[in-house]
Design an enzyme around this catalytic site. Structure first.
Site, mmCIF file in Angstrom:
data_model
loop_
_atom_site.group_PDB
_atom_site.id
_atom_site.type_symbol
_atom_site.label_atom_id
_atom_site.label_comp_id
_atom_site.label_asym_id
_atom_site.label_seq_id
_atom_site.Cartn_x
_atom_site.Cartn_y
_atom_site.Cartn_z
ATOM 1 N N LYS A 40 -6.173 -7.081 2.953
ATOM 2 C CA LYS A 40 -6.858 -5.743 3.375
ATOM 3 C C LYS A 40 -6.132 -4.648 3.263
ATOM 4 O O LYS A 40 -5.468 -4.479 3.935
ATOM 5 C CB LYS A 40 -7.846 -5.983 4.560
ATOM 6 C CG LYS A 40 -9.071 -5.058 4.444
ATOM 7 C CD LYS A 40 -9.926 -5.326 5.490
ATOM 8 C CE LYS A 40 -11.322 -4.646 5.518
ATOM 9 N NZ LYS A 40 -12.199 -4.639 4.368
ATOM 10 N N GLY A 45 -0.278 -5.305 8.473
ATOM 11 C CA GLY A 45 0.807 -6.158 7.855
ATOM 12 C C GLY A 45 0.799 -5.589 6.301
ATOM 13 O O GLY A 45 1.833 -5.516 5.667
ATOM 14 N N CYS A 46 -0.582 -5.430 5.708
ATOM 15 C CA CYS A 46 -0.568 -4.976 4.282
ATOM 16 C C CYS A 46 -0.018 -3.683 4.043
ATOM 17 O O CYS A 46 0.595 -3.475 3.050
ATOM 18 C CB CYS A 46 -2.121 -5.065 3.953
ATOM 19 S SG CYS A 46 -2.937 -6.665 4.114
ATOM 20 N N THR A 47 0.078 -2.882 4.942
ATOM 21 C CA THR A 47 0.591 -1.595 4.981
ATOM 22 C C THR A 47 2.275 -1.656 4.862
ATOM 23 O O THR A 47 3.130 -0.935 4.138
ATOM 24 C CB THR A 47 0.055 -0.601 5.830
ATOM 25 O OG1 THR A 47 -1.205 -0.263 5.880
ATOM 26 C CG2 THR A 47 0.866 0.813 6.033
ATOM 27 N N ALA A 50 3.268 -3.157 1.482
ATOM 28 C CA ALA A 50 3.313 -2.470 0.162
ATOM 29 C C ALA A 50 4.203 -1.154 0.725
ATOM 30 O O ALA A 50 5.006 -0.704 -0.447
ATOM 31 C CB ALA A 50 1.729 -1.779 0.139
#
Length: 149
Positions: A40, A45-47, A50
């Site tokens: 998401k 974690g995704c931030t 990326a």
């Protein structure tokens, strides 16, 4: 989950990016491509993942790699994520799970005792012939570029 493995030819796919442009696998013919899947946009974690790829983007490019991020978020959410963190690579908004299903990263998950279907955080490195050359199943979000390189 039937995940693509090293040696598998990646089937052709198309999906909209954060700006509503259609991006296809064939756009990267003859290039090395990193496709990273994240659950998401704008979550911690995704931030971290990326941003680590963004911070190492010039090194990845120097080694001949193109990057594509993919989640099931809307184009608007992907655009906000990209603009906020200034990502230099496209983010695919795979709302209908076409790309997720091709790579086999959508499936059963468990979090805090709850079972549900979702995106498994995985990265695929695809060679110039469109064949998977590396699969990273245990992504280190803060050091992901090093895992690829």
């Amino acid at each position: 989950m039937n995940t693509l493995k090293v040696g598998d030819k990646v089937p052709e796919f198309s999906a909209k990016d954060e700006n509503g442009n259609m991006i296809s696998l064939s756009d990267y013919k003859g290039k090395k491509l990193i496709v990273f899947f994240y659950p998401k946009a704008s979550t911690p974690g995704c931030t971290a993942e990326a941003c680590n790829l963004r911070d190492n983007y010039s090194e990845l490019k120097a080694q001949g790699y193109e990057l594509l991020g993919v989640s099931a978020d809307t184009p608007k959410r992907q655009l906000n994520f990209k603009n906020k963190y200034e990502f230099p690579f496209p983010l695919l908004a795979d709302e209908d799970h076409t790309v997720l299903n091709i790579f086999g990263v959508w499936g059963p998950k468990q979090f805090m005792g709850k079972k549900y279907d979702g995106i498994h955080r995985m990265t695929f490195v695809i060679n110039e012939e469109g064949v998977v050359s590396k699969v990273i199943e245990k992504v280190k979000t803060k050091d992901h570029a090093a895992q690829i390189l």
